[in-house]
Design an enzyme around this catalytic site. Sequence first.
Site, PDB file in Angstrom:
ATOM      1  N   GLY A 171       0.843  -1.197   0.000  1.00  0.00           N
ATOM      2  CA  GLY A 171       0.000   0.000   0.000  1.00  0.00           C
ATOM      3  C   GLY A 171       0.871   1.238   0.000  1.00  0.00           C
ATOM      4  N   GLY A 172       0.351   2.302   0.614  1.00  0.00           N
ATOM      5  CA  GLY A 172       1.086   3.572   0.644  1.00  0.00           C
ATOM      6  C   GLY A 172       2.411   3.451   1.370  1.00  0.00           C
ATOM      7  N   GLY A 406      24.707  11.190 -29.990  1.00  0.00           N
ATOM      8  CA  GLY A 406      24.203  11.853 -28.786  1.00  0.00           C
ATOM      9  C   GLY A 406      24.712  11.168 -27.534  1.00  0.00           C
ATOM     10  CB  ALA A 407      25.325   7.616 -26.749  1.00  0.00           C
TER      11      ALA A 407
END
Length: 519
Positions: A171-172, A406-407
């Site tokens: 859960g949370g 770009g790498a």
Amino acid sequence: MSNQDKIKKLIDLRAEAKLGGGLKRIEAQHKKGKFTARERIELLLDEGSFEEFDMFVTHRCTNFGLEKTKFLGDGVVTGHGTIDGRVVYVYSQDFTIFGGSLSETFAQKICKVMDMAMKAGAPMIGINDSGGARIQEGVNSLAGYAEIFQRNIMASGVIPQISAIFGPCAGGAVYSPALTDFIMMTEQNSYMFVTGPKVVKTVTGEDISVEDLGGGKVHASKSGVSQFLVENEQEGLLILRKLISYIPQNNLEDPIVTECADPFDRMDDLLNEIIPDNPNQPYDVKDVIHTVADYGEFLEVHRNYAKNIVVGFSKFNGQPCGIVANQPNYLAGVLDIDASIKAARFVRFCDAFNIPIITLVDVPGFLPGSRQEYGGIITHGAKLMFAYGEATVPKITITLRKSYGGAHDVMSSKQLRGDLNYAWPTAEIAVMGASGAVAVLHGRKLRDIEDAEERAKFIADHEEEYTEKFANPYQAASFGYIDDVIEPRNSRFRIIRGLQSLATKKLVNPPKKHSNIPL
Ligand code: HXC
């Protein structure tokens, strides 16, 4: 009551608190192969160093007759101790008391040690083993969680925060660990999910086991939620101690430099031979890491996730460093969404805590294709670019082989404020690989050549010309983008001398409220 009786009462109360939810529940915990909250603390900390707080705290809930059942400590053991003599604050949830579920007072105990860790500027380690919100407490429990979350957020980047999940975390409750720097899980007994299998079945109809939904293996390899997967708690607690040895107490301190008997100028001929002649043949970049690092030691982070990039901690002449390395052994070391996120998070951790970053580059580029584009590789790749460009810690980059497109820019290039950028003679630094370049540059001509043999020769000749011109480190070195081309076997020495020269580095980013990293 005489004074002696008062002292006896204290001793009895302490003994009662130490029994948590009682012998039967402790036995049940052991039967599952789990340690108790206190046993975990003992294994984590230096012997006899633990100082406990709030042992006498009990819950204040009167719903559903809960006032009739109270346990000293209320389900969480909190305090401080030392790891190799350095102070750390801890909480350890006690499953033997109401299943380690979180009440208002339970949360207050955790908040108290978090506040103290912040005041003292010391790491915070949380051991989780809990059924989540204490159902009888209703919204008080939810409020308690949120108090912890807020503290996690404020502490982020100020003190190191580490979570171990040695039981349920559902859960949370998952969001406190998620807000910390590292999550460790065990292969068995450890699981995290926002909604459990029963709710999943009701809402979506999917039939799935606890392990397959949120077990340690799943989070270490598929979701990337967990950075450390360990076989058992004992191994995990030892790794936590090791992890602490690489990181400073807080963001205003440097990591501790230790004595090192491994010669700083140790050469290893393996490095001169590790790059295969065939540029498409892989090798294991971890062999390079083990060869250059002190005693060959490397604490890998996120080992099972996005294996095309390797991140973790090593020391160089005793100086703790973060290492980021493309892994040619997996997907040719390509950068994809998961690898970008993994490395970006690691780079940011290192920068936040003054840990120099060593980057080993062998990257053919970003992974092409619609899956990556639809998944947002543009945004996620930008995260890694951002993390490197924003980082002000010493940054040493060695290009081992490929560094394309770009790498190339992303992987701690000179223009992203790389301090020392070295390359091995085997480096290939260019806009793209030879075959792609020839296809683009000579597309029209290629369309006109009908004879297959002639076509193949044309391609081979031009690829060779391109490779000759660009598939080397010297073009980049001629512009000063590479500071030096180094002999591979000298790498350890060059890294250590580089780190020494950068020990006094000062670089400050412009003042701002905070940056807007592309999330
Ligand atoms: C109160 C709890 C509890 C809880 C367990 N117990 N979870 N008490 N609140 N959330 C108690 C049990 O009554 C039992 O008490 C003891 O702890 C051990 O639990 P068992 O069920 O016997 O253990 P086990 O079979 O190992 O199962 C563990 C479990 C299960 C899978 C965690 O207990 C369970 O499903 N608990 C509920 C989980 C849950 O739904 N929590 C709320 C999630 S929502 P006795 O006296 O018999 O020893 C949430 C919201 C947070 O957490 C939001 C934050 C923003």
